[in-house]
Motif scaffolding. Structure first.
Motif, mmCIF file in Angstrom:
data_model
loop_
_atom_site.group_PDB
_atom_site.id
_atom_site.type_symbol
_atom_site.label_atom_id
_atom_site.label_comp_id
_atom_site.label_asym_id
_atom_site.label_seq_id
_atom_site.Cartn_x
_atom_site.Cartn_y
_atom_site.Cartn_z
ATOM 1 N N HIS A 168 9.395 -13.246 12.442
ATOM 2 C CA HIS A 168 9.819 -12.563 13.663
ATOM 3 C C HIS A 168 9.391 -11.105 13.620
ATOM 4 O O HIS A 168 8.370 -10.766 13.014
ATOM 5 N N ASN A 169 10.141 -10.202 14.258
ATOM 6 C CA ASN A 169 9.662 -8.852 14.549
ATOM 7 C C ASN A 169 9.644 -7.928 13.338
ATOM 8 O O ASN A 169 10.606 -7.879 12.563
ATOM 9 N N GLY A 170 8.562 -7.144 13.221
ATOM 10 C CA GLY A 170 8.450 -6.176 12.140
ATOM 11 C C GLY A 170 7.547 -5.024 12.525
ATOM 12 O O GLY A 170 7.007 -4.977 13.636
ATOM 13 N N SER A 171 7.366 -4.087 11.590
ATOM 14 C CA SER A 171 6.535 -2.910 11.866
ATOM 15 C C SER A 171 5.873 -2.422 10.588
ATOM 16 O O SER A 171 6.275 -2.763 9.472
ATOM 17 N N LEU A 172 4.858 -1.585 10.767
ATOM 18 C CA LEU A 172 4.201 -0.964 9.630
ATOM 19 C C LEU A 172 5.109 0.078 8.980
ATOM 20 O O LEU A 172 5.969 0.669 9.633
ATOM 21 N N ILE A 173 4.879 0.299 7.686
ATOM 22 C CA ILE A 173 5.432 1.464 6.995
ATOM 23 C C ILE A 173 4.275 2.448 6.877
ATOM 24 O O ILE A 173 3.230 2.115 6.303
ATOM 25 N N PRO A 174 4.408 3.660 7.431
ATOM 26 C CA PRO A 174 3.253 4.561 7.563
ATOM 27 C C PRO A 174 2.837 5.240 6.257
ATOM 28 O O PRO A 174 3.200 6.379 5.968
ATOM 29 N N VAL A 175 2.056 4.519 5.453
ATOM 30 C CA VAL A 175 1.548 5.030 4.183
ATOM 31 C C VAL A 175 0.026 5.053 4.241
ATOM 32 O O VAL A 175 -0.610 4.014 4.493
ATOM 33 N N LYS A 176 -0.558 6.207 3.998
ATOM 34 C CA LYS A 176 -2.004 6.362 4.078
ATOM 35 C C LYS A 176 -2.706 5.453 3.081
ATOM 36 O O LYS A 176 -2.343 5.377 1.906
ATOM 37 N N GLY A 177 -3.721 4.746 3.563
ATOM 38 C CA GLY A 177 -4.537 3.906 2.700
ATOM 39 C C GLY A 177 -3.932 2.558 2.358
ATOM 40 O O GLY A 177 -4.533 1.777 1.618
ATOM 41 N N LYS A 178 -2.739 2.270 2.896
ATOM 42 C CA LYS A 178 -2.068 1.008 2.612
ATOM 43 C C LYS A 178 -1.688 0.308 3.911
ATOM 44 O O LYS A 178 -1.393 0.963 4.919
ATOM 45 N N ASP A 179 -1.677 -1.020 3.884
ATOM 46 C CA ASP A 179 -1.161 -1.807 4.996
ATOM 47 C C ASP A 179 0.131 -2.460 4.522
ATOM 48 O O ASP A 179 0.118 -3.511 3.871
ATOM 49 N N LEU A 180 1.240 -1.801 4.800
ATOM 50 C CA LEU A 180 2.559 -2.262 4.386
ATOM 51 C C LEU A 180 3.371 -2.590 5.625
ATOM 52 O O LEU A 180 3.330 -1.861 6.621
ATOM 53 N N MET A 181 4.122 -3.672 5.579
ATOM 54 C CA MET A 181 4.890 -4.103 6.744
ATOM 55 C C MET A 181 6.265 -4.590 6.325
ATOM 56 O O MET A 181 6.418 -5.266 5.303
ATOM 57 N N VAL A 182 7.268 -4.216 7.104
ATOM 58 C CA VAL A 182 8.603 -4.778 6.957
ATOM 59 C C VAL A 182 8.812 -5.729 8.122
ATOM 60 O O VAL A 182 8.385 -5.450 9.250
ATOM 61 N N GLN A 183 9.468 -6.877 7.851
ATOM 62 C CA GLN A 183 9.547 -7.911 8.882
ATOM 63 C C GLN A 183 10.865 -8.675 8.809
ATOM 64 O O GLN A 183 11.377 -8.956 7.725
ATOM 65 N N ALA A 184 11.387 -9.012 9.990
ATOM 66 C CA ALA A 184 12.588 -9.843 10.097
ATOM 67 C C ALA A 184 12.195 -11.314 10.048
ATOM 68 O O ALA A 184 11.163 -11.711 10.586
ATOM 69 N N TRP A 185 13.089 -12.126 9.425
ATOM 70 C CA TRP A 185 12.880 -13.578 9.351
ATOM 71 C C TRP A 185 14.152 -14.321 9.764
ATOM 72 O O TRP A 185 14.503 -15.349 9.214
ATOM 73 N N TYR A 186 14.878 -13.771 10.750
ATOM 74 C CA TYR A 186 16.159 -14.352 11.166
ATOM 75 C C TYR A 186 17.045 -14.532 9.930
ATOM 76 O O TYR A 186 17.223 -13.594 9.161
ATOM 77 N N GLN A 187 17.599 -15.749 9.698
ATOM 78 C CA GLN A 187 18.471 -15.920 8.540
ATOM 79 C C GLN A 187 17.694 -16.024 7.224
ATOM 80 O O GLN A 187 18.302 -16.177 6.157
ATOM 81 N N GLY A 188 16.386 -15.890 7.299
ATOM 82 C CA GLY A 188 15.590 -15.714 6.086
ATOM 83 C C GLY A 188 15.632 -14.297 5.585
ATOM 84 O O GLY A 188 15.087 -13.988 4.516
ATOM 85 N N GLY A 189 16.274 -13.396 6.351
ATOM 86 C CA GLY A 189 16.462 -12.018 5.916
ATOM 87 C C GLY A 189 15.306 -11.108 6.272
ATOM 88 O O GLY A 189 14.689 -11.227 7.337
ATOM 89 N N ILE A 190 14.989 -10.193 5.358
ATOM 90 C CA ILE A 190 13.980 -9.155 5.567
ATOM 91 C C ILE A 190 12.987 -9.190 4.421
ATOM 92 O O ILE A 190 13.364 -9.311 3.254
ATOM 93 N N SER A 191 11.710 -9.096 4.759
ATOM 94 C CA SER A 191 10.663 -9.071 3.744
ATOM 95 C C SER A 191 9.784 -7.845 3.949
ATOM 96 O O SER A 191 9.445 -7.493 5.084
ATOM 97 N N VAL A 192 9.434 -7.181 2.861
ATOM 98 C CA VAL A 192 8.465 -6.088 2.877
ATOM 99 C C VAL A 192 7.243 -6.571 2.101
ATOM 100 O O VAL A 192 7.374 -7.023 0.957
#
Length: 521
Positions: A418-442
């Motif tokens: 489900h819905n997530g966004s980037l973490i603004p770190v130069k030179g990296k593609d990092l994302m935090v994301q919701a997974w409903y009752q699967g919780g949160i994944s970075v």
């Protein structure tokens, strides 16, 4: 909590819309065995039961790909074939996380939003405030002290999903549940009635503690989600409205609905907001969908579910049910589709998109089961209900990999990307994301072929006996913390302590994850 209010626009419109669509989530795209509905009468009865079990607006959310079977909101009652959840770790009522991610605050739902059927939805940010959507309205939180957030205003204004965005003095809400009128004092009303309404609501938040409802704009088939794309000088905000599931019986939502709606809001006079155009994105009709009973099942395209704009680069990515697309939005009023991609093997329902900061990658999500099914288990596997990561090569989308959380969730936990966004770190593609009752994944997708998880947070099931729609709807990084709008538990604030994000930049002004800002120049 300082105040609860119900609002009416200064200039209420007299526009019309559409209602709850019957029929449901079921196990569409799962490749599971369902008991078929044996007659039209039984089918009508099942659809009516599904609608009765669900609060206004939820059936549309769970409809995903038009499956006619299942039991509406009650998805744990034997309709699914046996799913292997034997590796489930967390019992109901528990929580756990990786060592580098911890929950630092939680504000439970209160007041008009306390009920189980008052679902929390999306989030937007501006300065020291977080704006949280709910099927019954929205809440404004003061997050100047992230570990001690406080609710300052709760605006009662029913109309699922109340997808939310903010830009300077404006707040925009999406209504994708057919209502009796466009005010905040309304009830659910059939879309077969011409006078019904659904679309976009506009509030003035010059004073965030006293939002003022200033405009309502009806849009064809309502507004499931929306995306802000301000023009270059910021004088006008264009709202790209995504909606789907047309029906010949709905006067304001006629097939084929291969378009989006564009609403123009003048910042100096938001009460003059108008429906500017309805550009057709799929002149050839888009993905026709899989055949009835086919495995795997995938959705037909009849509109879009979500669009993510990258205004500074004049591009957008659309997740349009059966298709993923790229668009040129250099002319905000005339978006042009430049690329279309399909995945008929593993994607059931193209749900949302996120660009990498350099605009050379896109993460698309597959909302298998409409967000109401237990899809995070070995039976469904690692490629379905997952993210699809694509590189953009010479303007073309090139598939690189899938990413899905590996933790098995129980059969009473709705879980899917489900819905997530980037973490603004130069030179990296990092994302935090919701997974409903699967919780949160970075996770890190700098190497688009080998994404890897770096942090996670999860709760056990809300119930051991039935599937209660819950979990993290949206999880976004904002200025040092992760904020999650949990459907049932309320606002969560988490702190990520990891060397990978030590140099993360802060967002200035507004942050709407579906209107990506660039960072590091």
């Amino acid at each position: 909590m300082s105040r609860i209010t119900s609002a009416t626009p200064r200039h209420p419109s007299r526009r019309r819309g559409r209602p709850l669509v019957a029929a449901v989530l079921g196990a569409v795209g799962l490749g599971l065995t369902l008991a078929p509905v044996s007659s039209q009468a039984e089918e009508a009865t099942a659809a009516a039961a599904a609608q009765a079990d669900c609060p206004p607006g939820l059936v549309k959310k769970l409809q995903a790909a038009g499956d006619r079977f299942g039991t509406g909101c009650s998805v744990a009652g034997g309709k699914f074939a046996k799913l292997d959840d034997s590796d489930t770790v967390l019992p109901p009522g528990s929580q756990a996380s990786s060592k580098n991610l911890g929950l630092v605050a939680n504000l439970p739902k209160t007041g008009a939003f306390a009920a189980e059927t008052a679902y929390n939805s999306d989030l937007a940010f501006q300065g020291k405030y977080a704006y949280a959507g709910n099927y019954e309205g929205f809440t404004v939180y003061d997050i100047s002290k992230p570990t001690r957030p406080r609710a300052v205003t709760q605006v009662v204004c029913p109309g699922a999903q109340n997808d939310i965005s903010v830009y300077k003095n404006l707040l925009v809400l999406s209504v994708d549940s057919s209502r009796s009128n466009d005010t905040c004092t309304n009830t659910a009303q059939s879309a077969t009635i011409k006078e019904s309404w659904e679309g976009i609501r506009v509030f003035d938040i010059s004073d965030p503690t006293e939002p003022e409802y200033v405009a309502a704009v009806e849009t064809p088939c309502g507004s499931h989600t929306h995306t802000l794309a301000p023009d270059d000088n910021g004088r006008n905000v264009y709202v790209y409205v995504s909606s789907y599931s047309p029906n010949a019986a709905f006067p304001d939502c006629q097939p084929p609905h291969d378009a989006i709606s564009i609403v123009k809001i003048p910042r100096s006079a938001p009460d003059a907001a108008i429906l500017k155009s309805t550009p057709v994105l799929f002149p050839d009709g888009g993905n026709p969908g899989s055949a009835q009973g086919a495995t795997p099942a995938y959705s037909a395209t009849s509109g879009c579910h979500d669009i993510t704009a990258y205004p500074e680069r004049d591009i957008a990515a659309g997740a349009c049910m059966g298709d993923g697309i790229l668009m040129d939005i250099s002319d905000r009023e005339k978006p042009v589709v430049t690329e279309v991609v399909r995945d008929t093997e593993n994607f059931a329902f193209w749900h949302s998109a996120t660009f990498s900061n350099n605009g050379r990658k896109v993460v698309f999500t597959d909302e298998l089961g409409g967000g109401g099914a237990p899809t995070c288990n070995p039976t469904v596997g690692p490629k379905r209900g997952a993210n699809g990561i694509y590189d953009i090569v010479a303007g073309q989308l090139e598939f690189r990999s899938y990413y899905k959380i590996k933790r098995t969730q129980s059969n009473t936990e709705n879980c899917v990307a489900h819905n997530g966004s980037l973490i603004p770190v130069k030179g990296k593609d990092l994302m935090v994301q919701a997974w409903y009752q699967g919780g949160i994944s970075v996770y890190d997708f700098t190497n688009s072929r080998k994404p890897k998880e770096i942090a996670w947070f999860d709760r056990g099931a809300l119930s051991a006996d039935r599937l209660v729609l819950g979990g993290s709807w949206s999880a976004y990084w904002y200025n040092g913390y992760i904020y999650s709008n949990d459907i049932q538990k309320g606002l969560d604030v988490l702190k990520l302590n990891d060397k990978a994000i030590k140099k993360a930049q802060k967002y200035k002004g507004s942050f709407n994850p579906q209107s990506q800002p660039s960072f590091n120049g």
